[in-house]
Design a protein around this motif. Structure first.
Motif, mmCIF file in Angstrom:
data_model
loop_
_atom_site.group_PDB
_atom_site.id
_atom_site.type_symbol
_atom_site.label_atom_id
_atom_site.label_comp_id
_atom_site.label_asym_id
_atom_site.label_seq_id
_atom_site.Cartn_x
_atom_site.Cartn_y
_atom_site.Cartn_z
ATOM 1 N N ASP A 1 65.544 55.633 9.351
ATOM 2 C CA ASP A 1 66.643 55.669 8.389
ATOM 3 C C ASP A 1 67.037 57.107 8.063
ATOM 4 N N LEU A 2 66.045 57.971 7.860
ATOM 5 C CA LEU A 2 66.351 59.365 7.559
ATOM 6 C C LEU A 2 67.035 60.036 8.744
ATOM 7 N N GLN A 3 66.629 59.678 9.945
ATOM 8 C CA GLN A 3 67.285 60.250 11.129
ATOM 9 C C GLN A 3 68.773 59.901 11.141
ATOM 10 N N GLN A 4 69.103 58.683 10.733
ATOM 11 C CA GLN A 4 70.514 58.292 10.652
ATOM 12 C C GLN A 4 71.258 59.156 9.638
ATOM 13 N N VAL A 5 70.614 59.428 8.501
ATOM 14 C CA VAL A 5 71.216 60.301 7.493
ATOM 15 C C VAL A 5 71.487 61.676 8.080
ATOM 16 N N LEU A 6 70.503 62.234 8.769
ATOM 17 C CA LEU A 6 70.630 63.594 9.283
ATOM 18 C C LEU A 6 71.664 63.679 10.400
ATOM 19 N N VAL A 7 71.782 62.640 11.222
ATOM 20 C CA VAL A 7 72.809 62.630 12.265
ATOM 21 C C VAL A 7 74.200 62.696 11.639
ATOM 22 N N GLU A 8 74.392 61.966 10.556
ATOM 23 C CA GLU A 8 75.688 62.006 9.873
ATOM 24 C C GLU A 8 75.995 63.404 9.364
ATOM 25 N N PHE A 9 74.993 64.076 8.830
ATOM 26 C CA PHE A 9 75.208 65.443 8.353
ATOM 27 C C PHE A 9 75.446 66.407 9.510
ATOM 28 N N GLN A 10 74.727 66.201 10.597
ATOM 29 C CA GLN A 10 74.938 67.060 11.760
ATOM 30 C C GLN A 10 76.363 66.949 12.280
ATOM 31 N N GLU A 11 76.933 65.754 12.242
ATOM 32 C CA GLU A 11 78.306 65.560 12.697
ATOM 33 C C GLU A 11 79.307 66.285 11.807
ATOM 34 N N LEU A 12 78.906 66.577 10.577
ATOM 35 C CA LEU A 12 79.772 67.305 9.651
ATOM 36 C C LEU A 12 79.504 68.807 9.677
ATOM 37 N N GLY A 13 78.608 69.234 10.531
ATOM 38 C CA GLY A 13 78.321 70.657 10.633
ATOM 39 C C GLY A 13 77.129 71.125 9.830
ATOM 40 N N TYR A 14 76.394 70.202 9.193
ATOM 41 C CA TYR A 14 75.190 70.541 8.446
ATOM 42 C C TYR A 14 73.988 70.167 9.307
ATOM 43 N N GLY A 15 73.394 71.155 9.977
ATOM 44 C CA GLY A 15 72.409 70.910 11.017
ATOM 45 C C GLY A 15 71.001 70.665 10.535
ATOM 46 N N PHE A 16 70.791 69.633 9.748
ATOM 47 C CA PHE A 16 69.435 69.254 9.351
ATOM 48 C C PHE A 16 68.652 68.790 10.581
ATOM 49 N N ASP A 17 67.369 69.056 10.568
ATOM 50 C CA ASP A 17 66.478 68.684 11.664
ATOM 51 C C ASP A 17 65.392 67.773 11.106
ATOM 52 N N LEU A 18 65.172 66.637 11.767
ATOM 53 C CA LEU A 18 64.151 65.703 11.297
ATOM 54 C C LEU A 18 62.776 66.363 11.251
ATOM 55 N N ALA A 19 62.533 67.332 12.125
ATOM 56 C CA ALA A 19 61.231 68.011 12.129
ATOM 57 C C ALA A 19 60.976 68.731 10.809
ATOM 58 N N TRP A 20 62.036 69.142 10.119
ATOM 59 C CA TRP A 20 61.837 69.809 8.830
ATOM 60 C C TRP A 20 61.188 68.890 7.804
ATOM 61 N N PHE A 21 61.379 67.581 7.972
ATOM 62 C CA PHE A 21 60.863 66.617 6.997
ATOM 63 C C PHE A 21 59.496 66.073 7.390
ATOM 64 N N GLN A 22 58.960 66.544 8.523
ATOM 65 C CA GLN A 22 57.655 66.069 8.948
ATOM 66 C C GLN A 22 56.565 66.363 7.919
ATOM 67 N N PRO A 23 56.569 67.523 7.228
ATOM 68 C CA PRO A 23 55.556 67.729 6.184
ATOM 69 C C PRO A 23 55.594 66.673 5.081
ATOM 70 N N PHE A 24 56.773 66.125 4.780
ATOM 71 C CA PHE A 24 56.857 65.058 3.776
ATOM 72 C C PHE A 24 56.177 63.791 4.293
ATOM 73 N N PHE A 25 56.424 63.449 5.570
ATOM 74 C CA PHE A 25 55.800 62.250 6.126
ATOM 75 C C PHE A 25 54.288 62.394 6.194
ATOM 76 N N GLU A 26 53.809 63.579 6.555
ATOM 77 C CA GLU A 26 52.367 63.771 6.647
ATOM 78 C C GLU A 26 51.709 63.740 5.268
ATOM 79 N N PHE A 27 52.410 64.220 4.255
ATOM 80 C CA PHE A 27 51.868 64.201 2.897
ATOM 81 C C PHE A 27 51.962 62.803 2.293
#
Length: 760
Positions: A538-564
């Motif tokens: 679900d979060l990947q879908q959110v980030l893809v939408e932002f990437q299409e608007l020019g906001y280049g979020f990367d799912l890898a940035w949120f990996q620390p949240f998943f691990e915690f």
């Protein structure tokens, strides 16, 4: 900008620079669009060297907590406050069952740069030598002279049965006459006895016997004045009010050899500033250090500042909002570093060693420099967009939250708990279209009765609008929206990524309002989206939408949240003879039920059922004959305590996932007390094509494998890690036939094996 040290950062240098650069891009859009966004929050901290004391586990108050909070205030004042700021011991919230209000240690300053506490005056701190009540009497006499009031308005305050005064009281109120601020005071006369102070240990300003005053014909109204330009003098015209017409008062007393002045509850920032200036003048002229305490100054009227308050088990920092991305980086990084210097941390550990957030929340706030500047009141459709987008994407509700989620948590979603809420919310949204001109009071009334928890509590909601524009409470008409589904992340950079994600949402929806129909998730919400795999999708879908608007979020940035948030308990690699199989157990979310009311120790109590847990089971590396198969019925199965898991293909070939819900422990108060604990859990991977031998698996324990209960909480990260590791035990392959039972799917929760459900 000073970059955090690599040891403290969960990101590589390249990742962090990419995050900072994206933040600058979002900031440029917010500035171009003239959004005028201010962001603040309520980060929470715990002691890093004491996990056992009640004040760091369940109690709100404690002597050591107060000491560390005072130390933290001093350090944050040195970092954030301009010259002329005021240290102030405020009166915090009063909760049912507590003897008095909690403390709120504040530091405040004027936004226009004029000193709030004049720099020529000695700072409002403790005196190096003890003072007496005679000093207090001299001080209030001097203060009255500066204010231009008659000295005979000062009244002595007596403790019950005491012969000597315990302090002094001055009824006082700023009022407005001919568009000018005036001081008004009166004399107090008593209906009962002589109006002695109420019994107790708190400041006399909280123990005034107002119920004993003779009732006046009318009460004088305070002038609610925003901060005016120019230096305050404290000197204004005076008017004497009828007896008892003013029922708030300034008080002066001596405690522990120090002079304390208690400021009454005023809604006027100008009145507060003028009184503080007069106190500073009096204290300076007499060379008497003083400590100011009392009710908090009016917010959003030209005063800024932060305050530190106690909550159960934590210290909460209500940090002052800032206007731009670079300021957020500096403020957040500094806050984490200063807290660490004071032996305060951002995580703790469960009995089983699991890493946990502080437990006190870390809410994020949006607003403007003043209520009328708030983006949420200037464009109420922005609020609609945010609510709708969060409802569409459960990852935004659950990934950043604390341990406890669901309809009876501290941040329930709009679709948790009430079936009709989405329908009613859609009706309300009809009035919040982008082109609609909606007055602030109407925004409050449209959403106040819908953004609530199951009991109707407006504060305990994922989107809290208590401080947006409540019609019944003008003091809270601050234009602030509070995101409550954010727990305290362990590193400052993770906190900054949360803030950046919200800022990007604001920039996006300011340009493109999000007004799609609300989704009826039904039971899918607590089946699919309590598992980390689907939250990541679900979060990947959110980030893809932002990437299409020019906001280049990367799912890898949120990996620390998943691990915690969703730690991996362990993995087992199994040999099939034609390639490895990988079995992984990972923490999943389990909502806790709030139980019905019952009497406990003479009081009504509502317990929480914390006996349940949930795991995510993932099986990877499967070679099936049908790549598009939706189950493993043609070969490999996973059993949990002999029960077959409802494994579902994730869409990636050879990868399947399921959830296991189980009773981890017996507790005194819980649902279904006749159901025994299911732990430990044994997982077996079975090859159904070869006489059903078990290829191997693992055993998961919720406590120590030897059956002993951990006597203390983990004292260090190393002890916590050891407990996590020892509770997962790989199991070798078994010989002989293993019976694989039929799959019993629950149509409401098709992804979850609930071990509480009877077989057959």
């Amino acid at each position: 900008m000073e970059r955090p040290t690599p040891e403290a950062s969960p990101y590589t240098e390249a990742q962090w620079q990419a995050i900072v650069t994206l933040g600058d891009t979002v900031e440029a859009d917010l500035q171009r669009l003239q959004v005028r966004l201010m962001m603040g929050g309520e980060p929470t901290f715990v002691a890093i060297d004491d996990f056992e004391s009640p004040e760091w586990r369940t109690e709100a108050l404690g002597a050591e907590k107060r000491r560390r909070a005072e130390q933290l205030r001093d350090r944050l004042t040195a970092e954030f406050a301009p010259p002329g700021s005021l240290r102030y011991n405020g009166v915090g919230k009063l909760y049912p069952g507590e003897a008095g209000p909690r403390w709120a240690l504040g530091c405040y300053w004027r936004e226009d740069g004029i000193p709030l506490w004049p720099t020529v005056a000695s700072p409002p701190i403790a005196s190096p030598t003890p003072v007496t009540l005679a000093h207090a009497r001299t001080l209030i006499t001097q203060l009255v002279a500066i204010l231009g009031l008659p000295a005979d308005l000062i009244q002595s305050a007596y403790e019950v049965e005491a012969e000597a005064p315990g302090g002094y009281v001055l009824p006082l109120l700023p009022i407005l006459e001919r568009d000018r601020l005036h001081w008004s005071s009166c004399r107090w006369t008593w209906e009962i006895a002589d109006g002695r102070l109420l019994p107790g240990q708190g400041p006399i300003g909280l123990r005034l016997p107002l119920g004993s005053l003779r009732q006046p014909e009318s009460l004088i109204q305070e002038a609610t004045l925003p901060l005016q330009p120019g230096l305050p003098t404290g000197q204004h015209p005076f008017s004497l009010a009828p007896d008892n017409a003013i029922q708030v008062a300034l008080t002066v007393e001596v405690r522990d050899g120090q002079i304390y002045l208690f400021i009454p509850p005023w809604g006027s920032a100008q009145g507060f500033v003028e009184l503080v200036a007069a106190i500073a003048q009096a204290a300076t002229s007499l060379a008497l250090p003083v400590i100011l305490e009392g009710y908090l100054p009016a917010a959003n009227q030209g005063l800024a500042g932060f305050q530190i308050t106690p909550d159960p088990g934590v210290i909460e920092v209500n940090i002052h909002p800032v206007a731009d991305w670079q300021a957020l980086i500096s403020q957040t990084t500094t806050l984490y570093e200063v807290a660490t210097q004071g032996q305060l941390g951002t995580e703790k550990y469960g009995w089983d060693g699991q890493r946990l957030s502080t437990g006190g929340g870390a809410h994020i706030t949006l607003g403007g420099t003043h209520p009328e500047h708030s983006p949420l009141l200037r464009r109420p459709d922005l609020l609609r967009s945010l609510i709708t987008y969060w409802q569409h994407h459960p990852s935004l509700s659950y990934l950043f939250a604390g341990l406890f989620v669901g309809p009876t948590s501290q941040s329930p979603r709009v679709d948790e708990g009430r079936h009709e809420s989405l329908y009613e919310l859609e009706v309300a949204f009809q009035s919040l279209s982008p082109e609609a001109d909606v007055p602030p009071a109407v925004v409050d009334r449209l959403l106040r009765n819908l953004l609530i928890d199951v009991t109707g509590n407006t504060h305990r909601a994922e989107f809290c609008i208590d401080k947006l524009y409540p019609v019944e409470n003008p003091r809270n008409q601050l234009g602030i929206l509070e995101f409550r589904a954010f727990a305290m992340p362990p590193q400052a950079q993770m906190r900054l990524l949360e803030l950046l994600l919200i800022r990007a949402c604001v920039a996006r929806f300011w340009q493109q309002p999000y007004a799609r129909p609300l989704v009826r998730w039904g039971t899918t919400l607590h089946d699919r989206f309590l598992l980390p795999h689907y939250l990541a999708q679900d979060l990947q879908q959110v980030l893809v939408e932002f990437q299409e608007l020019g906001y280049g979020f990367d799912l890898a940035w949120f990996q620390p949240f998943f691990e915690f948030r969703f730690p991996c308990y362990g993995t087992v690699v199994l040999d099939t003879g034609h390639g490895p199989l990988i079995l992984e157990l990972r923490h999943a979310i389990e909502p806790w039920h709030v139980l019905g009311e019952e009497m406990s120790n003479g009081r009504t109590a509502r317990y929480v059922d914390a006996s349940l847990e949930r795991l995510q089971v993932k099986l990877q590396g499967i070679a099936t004959h049908s790549p598009n198969a939706d189950s493993l019925s043609d070969r490999y199965q996973v059993l949990c305590n002999g029960r077959r898991l409802p494994l579902r293909s994730t869409g990636h070939r050879g990868e399947y996932v399921a959830g296991v819900r189980f009773r981890a422990r017996q507790t005194l108060n819980m649902l279904h007390p006749a159901i025994a604990a299911h732990a430990p859990l044994r997982f077996d991977v079975v090859d159904t094509w070869h006489d059903q031998p078990a290829l191997g698996g693992c055993v998961y324990h919720v406590q120590a494998p030897d059956g002993e209960i951990y006597a203390t909480l983990p004292s260090t990260p190393a002890v916590a890690a050891q407990r996590r590791a020892e509770r997962f035990i790989p199991q070798p392959a078994q010989r002989g036939k293993v019976t694989v039972p039929p799959l019993a799917l629950n149509p409401e929760y098709p992804l979850t094996l609930d071990l509480r459900q009877a077989v057959g």
